[in-house]
Design an enzyme around this catalytic site. Structure first.
Site, PDB file in Angstrom:
ATOM      1  N   ASP A 133       0.864  -1.176   0.000  1.00 63.53           N
ATOM      2  CA  ASP A 133       0.000   0.000   0.000  1.00 63.53           C
ATOM      3  C   ASP A 133       0.901   1.225   0.000  1.00 63.53           C
ATOM      4  O   ASP A 133       1.967   1.222   0.622  1.00 63.53           O
ATOM      5  CB  ASP A 133      -0.902   0.010   1.229  1.00 63.53           C
ATOM      6  CG  ASP A 133      -1.954  -1.093   1.209  1.00 63.53           C
ATOM      7  OD1 ASP A 133      -2.372  -1.490   0.101  1.00 63.53           O
ATOM      8  OD2 ASP A 133      -2.360  -1.541   2.289  1.00 63.53           O
ATOM      9  N   ASP A 161      -7.145  -1.317  -3.999  1.00 69.02           N
ATOM     10  CA  ASP A 161      -8.102  -0.962  -2.952  1.00 69.02           C
ATOM     11  C   ASP A 161      -9.094   0.085  -3.439  1.00 69.02           C
ATOM     12  O   ASP A 161     -10.301  -0.011  -3.179  1.00 69.02           O
ATOM     13  CB  ASP A 161      -7.367  -0.420  -1.724  1.00 69.02           C
ATOM     14  CG  ASP A 161      -6.424  -1.419  -1.097  1.00 69.02           C
ATOM     15  OD1 ASP A 161      -6.661  -2.642  -1.218  1.00 69.02           O
ATOM     16  OD2 ASP A 161      -5.438  -0.984  -0.479  1.00 69.02           O
TER      17      ASP A 161
END
EC number: 3.4.23.36
Length: 171
Positions: free
Chosen positions: A118, A136
């Site tokens: 991430d 995401d």
């Protein structure tokens, strides 16, 4: 274009953009050594390895948990792909495609590295949003698309909808 084809394009585009952004940021830049990169007063690029699921829940350090999450992601992608191929609207097909592409992108990370990479961190003052990636964001956009599709009256035929049929009163 059929809903299934639109969904497949969305899934492939999501998967390619997700993996390309992660590979470029991790291997093609010095982000790991020089983070955070300030993009705007409210956004940074950082490196976070998420061993859990959404919002870092259910962190898994062992191999069993890692591969269980990979299996769950793949099973979800397969199930949603079947639904995508049966979709009756382009919006539904694209929404499902975004979720499938995101699930596959994060499953690849988990299989290759043991965690999901991430890198986008949004914040304002002392408020901080979780760190996320393209996969995401696509999953969230896909869920929003599913909600919009579920609210659309398209596909309902008032002549056969029991709730709207005055000749068949509800009990």
């Amino acid at each position: 274009m059929t809903p299934a084809r639109a969904g497949l394009i969305a899934a492939l585009a999501t998967l390619v953009l997700d993996q390309a952004s992660k590979l470029w940021l991790y291997f093609g830049t010095d982000l790991v050594m020089t983070q955070p990169w300030r993009l705007a007063p409210f956004a940074d690029f950082v490196v976070v390895w998420n061993r859990g699921v959404s919002y870092g829940l259910f962190q898994q350090d062992g191999g069993f948990g890692r591969w269980l999450l990979v299996a769950v992601s793949l099973a979800a992608a397969i199930g949603l792909s079947v639904w995508m191929h049966r979709a009756g609207s382009r919006l539904l097909g694209v929404a499902l495609g975004l979720i499938v592409g995101g699930a596959l992108g994060n499953a690849i990370d988990r299989a290759a590295y043991g965690a999901v990479f991430d890198f986008v961190h949004l914040h304002a003052g002392t408020w901080s949003w979780y760190v996320f990636n393209v996969a995401d964001a696509a999953i969230v956009a896909g869920v929003v698309g599913l909600l919009f599709d579920s609210l659309r009256p398209a596909g309902r035929d008032p002549r056969t909808d029991v709730a709207g049929d005055r000749n068949h009163p509800q009990a």
